[in-house]
Design a protein around this motif. Sequence first.
Motif, PDB file in Angstrom:
ATOM      1  N   LEU A 111       0.831  -1.203   0.000  1.00  0.00           N
ATOM      2  CA  LEU A 111       0.000   0.000   0.000  1.00  0.00           C
ATOM      3  C   LEU A 111       0.864   1.251   0.000  1.00  0.00           C
ATOM      4  CD1 LEU A 111      -2.814   1.244   0.052  1.00  0.00           C
ATOM      5  CD2 LEU A 111      -2.756   1.040   2.552  1.00  0.00           C
ATOM      6  N   ASP A 112       1.927   1.246   0.793  1.00  0.00           N
ATOM      7  CA  ASP A 112       2.841   2.388   0.820  1.00  0.00           C
ATOM      8  C   ASP A 112       3.466   2.631  -0.553  1.00  0.00           C
ATOM      9  OD1 ASP A 112       2.286   2.703   3.525  1.00  0.00           O
ATOM     10  OD2 ASP A 112       4.183   1.794   4.197  1.00  0.00           O
ATOM     11  N   ARG A 113       3.882   1.555  -1.232  1.00  0.00           N
ATOM     12  CA  ARG A 113       4.462   1.704  -2.582  1.00  0.00           C
ATOM     13  C   ARG A 113       3.433   2.275  -3.551  1.00  0.00           C
ATOM     14  NH1 ARG A 113       6.704  -3.216  -1.269  1.00  0.00           N
ATOM     15  NH2 ARG A 113       5.169  -4.345  -2.495  1.00  0.00           N
ATOM     16  N   TYR A 114       2.205   1.786  -3.474  1.00  0.00           N
ATOM     17  CA  TYR A 114       1.147   2.279  -4.356  1.00  0.00           C
ATOM     18  C   TYR A 114       0.900   3.761  -4.110  1.00  0.00           C
ATOM     19  CZ  TYR A 114      -3.453   3.238  -6.227  1.00  0.00           C
ATOM     20  OH  TYR A 114      -4.492   3.807  -6.886  1.00  0.00           O
ATOM     21  N   GLU A 115       0.752   4.149  -2.839  1.00  0.00           N
ATOM     22  CA  GLU A 115       0.500   5.553  -2.507  1.00  0.00           C
ATOM     23  C   GLU A 115       1.652   6.441  -2.971  1.00  0.00           C
ATOM     24  OE1 GLU A 115      -2.227   7.033  -1.248  1.00  0.00           O
ATOM     25  OE2 GLU A 115      -3.285   5.125  -1.174  1.00  0.00           O
ATOM     26  N   LYS A 116       2.877   5.959  -2.818  1.00  0.00           N
ATOM     27  CA  LYS A 116       4.045   6.733  -3.239  1.00  0.00           C
ATOM     28  C   LYS A 116       4.060   6.900  -4.756  1.00  0.00           C
ATOM     29  CE  LYS A 116       9.006   7.031  -2.732  1.00  0.00           C
ATOM     30  NZ  LYS A 116      10.224   6.410  -2.218  1.00  0.00           N
ATOM     31  N   SER A 117       3.643   5.877  -5.487  1.00  0.00           N
ATOM     32  CA  SER A 117       3.627   5.959  -6.962  1.00  0.00           C
ATOM     33  C   SER A 117       2.590   6.960  -7.462  1.00  0.00           C
ATOM     34  CB  SER A 117       3.343   4.580  -7.574  1.00  0.00           C
ATOM     35  OG  SER A 117       1.984   4.218  -7.408  1.00  0.00           O
TER      36      SER A 117
END
Length: 174
Positions: free
Chosen positions: A165-171
């Motif tokens: 989720l953190d990677r998705y939000e950062k992208s």
Amino acid sequence: MPHTLFAVPILWGALFTAPASADPFYDAALCKPPYTTDSATALYEAAEKLAKPDTSMLGAYVYRLPRALGQDGFASSEVIFAGTAVGVLIEGARADTLAERYGLTKERSTLLGTATKGYSRALPQEQQPQPDLGIVSIVARESPSLPGKTLLACELVLKADQEALDRYEKSRTP
């Protein structure tokens, strides 16, 4: 549904010593006790004895209880099990009020657009049942998929899921 890993005889006894009591479901939504697969299994089995689940919400079982429950001015008649969360569906759009009452802070993610309003508070480190696995939090969320209701739940977020989720939000952040 969840598989048993730990023994929780106190919770089990509390579910069945008081006839038709639904209070353990509300307590579980407030992470009393903190989420474990065993505590969730005990609650799930108790809910199965009280009602048949509504499975129309993808990935969730919602049980309408024979009697309403609640505390602190919040009312519910439905228990929900979804993934690694157990909670209650509070009547009305009450996320802000629940957040204020239970010391929750605004979530930075909308959970891939599924929550219109979300608050959470991780349990203190000493109350985390398996910190190597993930983090247990109390959450309050409003969503178009729950019209007129607010989810109040105890939720275990696996470390791998949080990282994704953190990677998705950062992208998505420019």
